[in-house]
Design an enzyme around this catalytic site. Structure first.
Site, PDB file in Angstrom:
ATOM      1  N   ASN A   1       0.810  -1.230   0.000  1.00 46.21           N
ATOM      2  CA  ASN A   1       0.000   0.000   0.000  1.00 46.21           C
ATOM      3  C   ASN A   1       0.843   1.279   0.000  1.00 46.21           C
ATOM      4  O   ASN A   1       0.413   2.311  -0.488  1.00 46.21           O
ATOM      5  CB  ASN A   1      -1.040   0.001   1.121  1.00 46.21           C
ATOM      6  CG  ASN A   1      -0.452  -0.120   2.490  1.00 46.21           C
ATOM      7  OD1 ASN A   1       0.724  -0.432   2.633  1.00 46.21           O
ATOM      8  ND2 ASN A   1      -1.253   0.116   3.509  1.00 46.21           N
TER       9      ASN A   1
ATOM     10  N   LYS B   1      12.553  -7.639   1.597  1.00 44.05           N
ATOM     11  CA  LYS B   1      11.581  -8.373   0.773  1.00 44.05           C
ATOM     12  C   LYS B   1      10.336  -7.508   0.593  1.00 44.05           C
ATOM     13  O   LYS B   1       9.543  -7.336   1.511  1.00 44.05           O
ATOM     14  CB  LYS B   1      11.152  -9.680   1.477  1.00 44.05           C
ATOM     15  CG  LYS B   1      10.306 -10.556   0.573  1.00 44.05           C
ATOM     16  CD  LYS B   1       9.283 -11.391   1.301  1.00 44.05           C
ATOM     17  CE  LYS B   1       7.919 -10.779   1.362  1.00 44.05           C
ATOM     18  NZ  LYS B   1       7.262 -10.478   0.078  1.00 44.05           N
ATOM     19  N   PRO B   2      10.154  -6.929  -0.595  1.00 45.66           N
ATOM     20  CA  PRO B   2       8.961  -6.104  -0.821  1.00 45.66           C
ATOM     21  C   PRO B   2       7.754  -6.979  -1.134  1.00 45.66           C
ATOM     22  O   PRO B   2       7.885  -8.179  -1.371  1.00 45.66           O
ATOM     23  CB  PRO B   2       9.362  -5.270  -2.037  1.00 45.66           C
ATOM     24  CG  PRO B   2      10.293  -6.151  -2.801  1.00 45.66           C
ATOM     25  CD  PRO B   2      11.019  -7.024  -1.793  1.00 45.66           C
ATOM     26  N   ALA B   3       6.576  -6.347  -1.171  1.00 43.89           N
ATOM     27  CA  ALA B   3       5.367  -7.094  -1.537  1.00 43.89           C
ATOM     28  C   ALA B   3       5.439  -7.507  -3.000  1.00 43.89           C
ATOM     29  O   ALA B   3       5.936  -6.752  -3.832  1.00 43.89           O
ATOM     30  CB  ALA B   3       4.146  -6.199  -1.311  1.00 43.89           C
TER      31      ALA B   3
ATOM     32  N   SER C   1      -0.327  -7.600   7.434  1.00 43.77           N
ATOM     33  CA  SER C   1      -1.527  -8.052   8.143  1.00 43.77           C
ATOM     34  C   SER C   1      -1.194  -8.587   9.534  1.00 43.77           C
ATOM     35  O   SER C   1      -0.087  -9.082   9.784  1.00 43.77           O
ATOM     36  CB  SER C   1      -2.208  -9.155   7.327  1.00 43.77           C
ATOM     37  OG  SER C   1      -1.328 -10.246   7.197  1.00 43.77           O
TER      38      SER C   1
ATOM     39  N   GLU D   1       4.318  -3.603  12.404  1.00 42.98           N
ATOM     40  CA  GLU D   1       3.251  -2.624  12.155  1.00 42.98           C
ATOM     41  C   GLU D   1       2.126  -3.393  11.481  1.00 42.98           C
ATOM     42  O   GLU D   1       2.235  -3.752  10.311  1.00 42.98           O
ATOM     43  CB  GLU D   1       3.743  -1.511  11.214  1.00 42.98           C
ATOM     44  CG  GLU D   1       4.882  -0.687  11.737  1.00 42.98           C
ATOM     45  CD  GLU D   1       4.479   0.196  12.904  1.00 42.98           C
ATOM     46  OE1 GLU D   1       3.276   0.302  13.227  1.00 42.98           O
ATOM     47  OE2 GLU D   1       5.391   0.769  13.515  1.00 42.98           O
ATOM     48  N   LEU D   2       1.043  -3.624  12.223  1.00 43.03           N
ATOM     49  CA  LEU D   2       0.004  -4.537  11.717  1.00 43.03           C
ATOM     50  C   LEU D   2      -1.285  -3.782  11.394  1.00 43.03           C
ATOM     51  O   LEU D   2      -1.269  -2.587  11.168  1.00 43.03           O
ATOM     52  CB  LEU D   2      -0.201  -5.656  12.742  1.00 43.03           C
ATOM     53  CG  LEU D   2       1.103  -6.351  13.177  1.00 43.03           C
ATOM     54  CD1 LEU D   2       0.846  -7.393  14.240  1.00 43.03           C
ATOM     55  CD2 LEU D   2       1.823  -6.969  11.978  1.00 43.03           C
TER      56      LEU D   2
ATOM     57  N   CYS E   1      -3.373   1.481   6.680  1.00 37.58           N
ATOM     58  CA  CYS E   1      -3.710   0.863   7.967  1.00 37.58           C
ATOM     59  C   CYS E   1      -4.148   1.903   9.002  1.00 37.58           C
ATOM     60  O   CYS E   1      -4.685   1.547  10.043  1.00 37.58           O
ATOM     61  CB  CYS E   1      -2.546   0.020   8.478  1.00 37.58           C
ATOM     62  SG  CYS E   1      -0.993   0.884   8.373  1.00 37.58           S
TER      63      CYS E   1
ATOM     64  N   GLU F   1     -11.179  -4.251   9.516  1.00 39.76           N
ATOM     65  CA  GLU F   1     -10.599  -3.306   8.577  1.00 39.76           C
ATOM     66  C   GLU F   1     -11.176  -3.586   7.182  1.00 39.76           C
ATOM     67  O   GLU F   1     -11.007  -4.676   6.649  1.00 39.76           O
ATOM     68  CB  GLU F   1      -9.084  -3.577   8.590  1.00 39.76           C
ATOM     69  CG  GLU F   1      -8.241  -2.510   8.037  1.00 39.76           C
ATOM     70  CD  GLU F   1      -6.747  -2.812   8.283  1.00 39.76           C
ATOM     71  OE1 GLU F   1      -6.350  -3.988   8.329  1.00 39.76           O
ATOM     72  OE2 GLU F   1      -5.983  -1.847   8.406  1.00 39.76           O
TER      73      GLU F   1
HETATM   74  P1  ADP Z   1      -1.738  -7.973   2.710  1.00 34.61           P
HETATM   75  O1  ADP Z   1      -2.857  -8.922   2.935  1.00 34.61           O
HETATM   76  O2  ADP Z   1      -2.097  -6.577   2.957  1.00 34.61           O
HETATM   77  O3  ADP Z   1      -1.013  -8.179   1.415  1.00 34.61           O
HETATM   78  P2  ADP Z   1       0.299  -9.438   4.064  1.00 34.61           P
HETATM   79  O4  ADP Z   1       0.557  -9.490   5.532  1.00 34.61           O
HETATM   80  O5  ADP Z   1      -0.174 -10.690   3.402  1.00 34.61           O
HETATM   81  O6  ADP Z   1      -0.700  -8.242   3.867  1.00 34.61           O
HETATM   82  O7  ADP Z   1       1.580  -8.939   3.291  1.00 34.61           O
HETATM   83  C1  ADP Z   1       2.518  -8.015   3.777  1.00 34.61           C
HETATM   84  C2  ADP Z   1       3.911  -8.471   3.399  1.00 34.61           C
HETATM   85  O8  ADP Z   1       4.135  -9.730   4.032  1.00 34.61           O
HETATM   86  C3  ADP Z   1       4.107  -8.715   1.907  1.00 34.61           C
HETATM   87  O9  ADP Z   1       5.449  -8.393   1.564  1.00 34.61           O
HETATM   88  C4  ADP Z   1       3.884 -10.204   1.787  1.00 34.61           C
HETATM   89  O10 ADP Z   1       4.486 -10.793   0.632  1.00 34.61           O
HETATM   90  C5  ADP Z   1       4.545 -10.679   3.057  1.00 34.61           C
HETATM   91  N1  ADP Z   1       4.162 -12.028   3.500  1.00 34.61           N
HETATM   92  C6  ADP Z   1       2.985 -12.656   3.355  1.00 34.61           C
HETATM   93  N2  ADP Z   1       3.044 -13.889   3.895  1.00 34.61           N
HETATM   94  C7  ADP Z   1       4.296 -14.047   4.389  1.00 34.61           C
HETATM   95  C8  ADP Z   1       5.012 -15.106   5.059  1.00 34.61           C
HETATM   96  N3  ADP Z   1       4.430 -16.253   5.341  1.00 34.61           N
HETATM   97  N4  ADP Z   1       6.292 -14.888   5.416  1.00 34.61           N
HETATM   98  C9  ADP Z   1       6.893 -13.710   5.155  1.00 34.61           C
HETATM   99  N5  ADP Z   1       6.280 -12.694   4.524  1.00 34.61           N
HETATM  100  C10 ADP Z   1       5.015 -12.846   4.143  1.00 34.61           C
END
Ligand code: ADP
Length: 480
Positions: free
Chosen positions: A153, A176-178, A230, A251-252, A285, A384
């Site tokens: 986001n 590690k980015p999204a 999350s 930060e959740l 968030c 949320e």
């Molecule tokens: P959202 O649902 O908003 O995408 P996530 O918590 O799934 O939130 O994702 C936030 C970040 O955490 C992203 O970079 C995602 O790839 C990463 N992520 C998701 N699952 C895992 C995991 N099991 N281990 C490490 N990183 C993860």
């Protein structure tokens, strides 16, 4: 503008593809068209990146704060110079309007500047001893290798908010980015590279979240995991970090209430509620999830707000004048629809919006929606939504509305609108949140602490508090 195949893994100063040569596609969420292919890395690449970061740690951590500062400061300058290009790239992978993307790039650059300044202000302490023949010293020292996991986001500012203080403190990083938004991450790492960051200090691995996360969790050399995302994934990281007792900064999720009191400036409250709710299409968030408005001003406030909501322009973030871009993906769109259906089923009235937007673009667009007739059992009041829905509920009693605001497992941000200073202070004290905005909905700045309580997280980002997360306090007890 964008190379189709991007070498997106950066280990020890070298850009590379995944060892398997596997790639994943990055899509423009406004059009659902592919914008780039990036490397689909996993455990092997992550462990190599951790090894590089471990080796680099010994030299990076021994540099003076001033030397580290210079590189961060240079990166800040380079980022600002490239604001327009970076903003366009960010919008093309994330969808937010270009004006918001530019704001994010400037905000991201601000973290680099703030921590460039903080790098040389990492003070220790000399403790007066109770024993005459002892001297006691507390030394700040960097934690070690940091694993940084960031969300989609805010693809740029969530990265610099983590890695700038980590680097300033003397830590080295594996980022590690999204998977939805790796392109901004690549550009930020390239900027750090151009700014003179030594090899191995910052490493980047794109690809399989679980595999990369697993390597960070199981490799003893990662001493701290800093994560924004999350609550579900945050809890998982917390559980799995227990094995090696890693430090965590989390930060959740949030579920922010806005409370509009009867003495509020309603025009201001409506403008800022709108800004809070529809920034990034409700996908932040700290954005307002539920509004409680005093019953004596509820109709007037709702009218002012609704008029403004109806003016919002939906479209591609790249088009001039767009206020609301697409939701990030189909899953997000399904959640928004589920929240709306649930509310309507339980008696909510749709004041405006209430359906998907059927414009000419293929992305997951939703109309900005205002709801009244809200009851406490609706999903919108308990989870949320992460989308453009504003549920408005009237209240009459201050204590009761504070209880409602606090009646959640989340505790990230809450907002109040009042012109009375006494009320501003007393209600702020009673809200069980890490951040309270009083006549203000933009609390995320480089110089101040940002972080939640309860299940919204652990630790602070921003300000001098943000750097503290990346420091150990070593106690040296000396007999003389
Ligand atoms: P959202 O649902 O908003 O995408 P996530 O918590 O799934 O939130 O994702 C936030 C970040 O955490 C992203 O970079 C995602 O790839 C990463 N992520 C998701 N699952 C895992 C995991 N099991 N281990 C490490 N990183 C993860």
């Amino acid at each position: 503008m964008i190379d189709t195949l991007v070498q997106s893994i950066f280990i020890n100063g070298k850009w590379q593809n995944a060892e398997t040569d596997k790639t994943t596609t990055v899509y423009n969420p406004a059009t659902l068209e592919p914008v780039a292919e990036v490397a689909d890395g996993g455990e092997d690449e992550t462990n190599k990146a951790i090894a590089a970061a471990s080796t680099a740690f010994s030299t990076w951590s021994e540099l003076t704060g001033r030397k580290r500062s210079k590189i961060l400061y240079k990166a800040h300058q380079l980022m600002l110079e490239e604001t327009d290009r970076l903003a366009k790239l960010l919008t093309s992978e994330q969808g937010k309007p270009l004006k918001e993307a530019k704001g994010e790039i400037k905000g991201a650059a601000n973290f680099l500047l703030w921590y460039a300044e903080e790098a040389s202000r990492s003070y220790g302490e000399w403790i007066p001893s109770s024993i005459k023949s002892k001297r006691m010293l507390v030394m700040p020292q960097p934690v070690g290798v940091v694993g940084a996991i960031t969300p989609w986001n805010f693809p740029a500012s969530m990265i610099t908010r983590k890695i700038a203080p980590a680097l300033a403190a003397g830590c080295t990083v594996v980022l590690k980015p999204a998977p939805e938004t790796p392109l901004s991450a690549i550009e930020i790492v390239k900027i750090l590279e151009r700014a003179g960051m030594p090899n191995g200090v910052v490493n980047l691995v794109t690809g399989d979240a679980e595999a990369i996360g697993n390597a960070m969790l199981t490799n003893k050399d990662v001493r701290l995991i800093t994560f924004t995302g999350s609550t579900k994934v945050g809890k998982y990281l917390m559980r799995e970090s227990a094995e090696h007792v890693k430090k965590l900064s989390l930060e959740l999720g949030g579920h922010a209430p806005i409370i509009v009191f009867d003495d509020a400036d309603l025009e201001k409250a409506a403008n800022l509620s709108l800004a809070s709710k529809f920034r990034n299409n409700g996908q932040t968030c700290i954005c307002a999830n539920r509004l409680y408005v005093h019953e004596s001003v509820k109709d007037k406030f709702t009218k002012i707000l609704t008029e403004k909501v109806k003016q919002l322009k939906i479209g591609s973030g790249l088009d001039e004048g767009t206020d609301l871009g697409p939701l990030i993906n189909e899953q997000a769109s399904i959640k928004v629809q589920a929240h709306l259906d649930d509310a309507v089923e339980k008696g909510a009235q749709i004041i405006c919006g209430g359906t998907k937007w059927d414009g000419e673009l293929n992305g997951y667009f939703y109309q900005p929606t205002v709801l009244s007739g809200i009851t406490d059992d609706m999903l919108v009041m308990n989870e949320e939504t992460f989308g453009p829905i504003i549920p408005i509920q009237p209240f009459s009693d201050e204590a009761a509305v504070i209880n409602k605001a606090n009646d959640t497992d989340y505790g990230l941000a809450a907002y109040i609108f009042t012109e009375k200073t006494n009320r501003a202070i007393s209600v702020s004290e009673k809200l069980d949140y890490g951040i309270v905005g009083v006549n203000d909905v933009f609390p995320a700045v480089a110089e101040a602490p940002f972080g939640g309580v309860k299940q919204s997280g652990i630790g602070k980002e921003g300000g001098h508090y943000g750097m503290e997360e990346f420091l150990e306090r070593k106690f040296v007890s000396m007999g003389i």
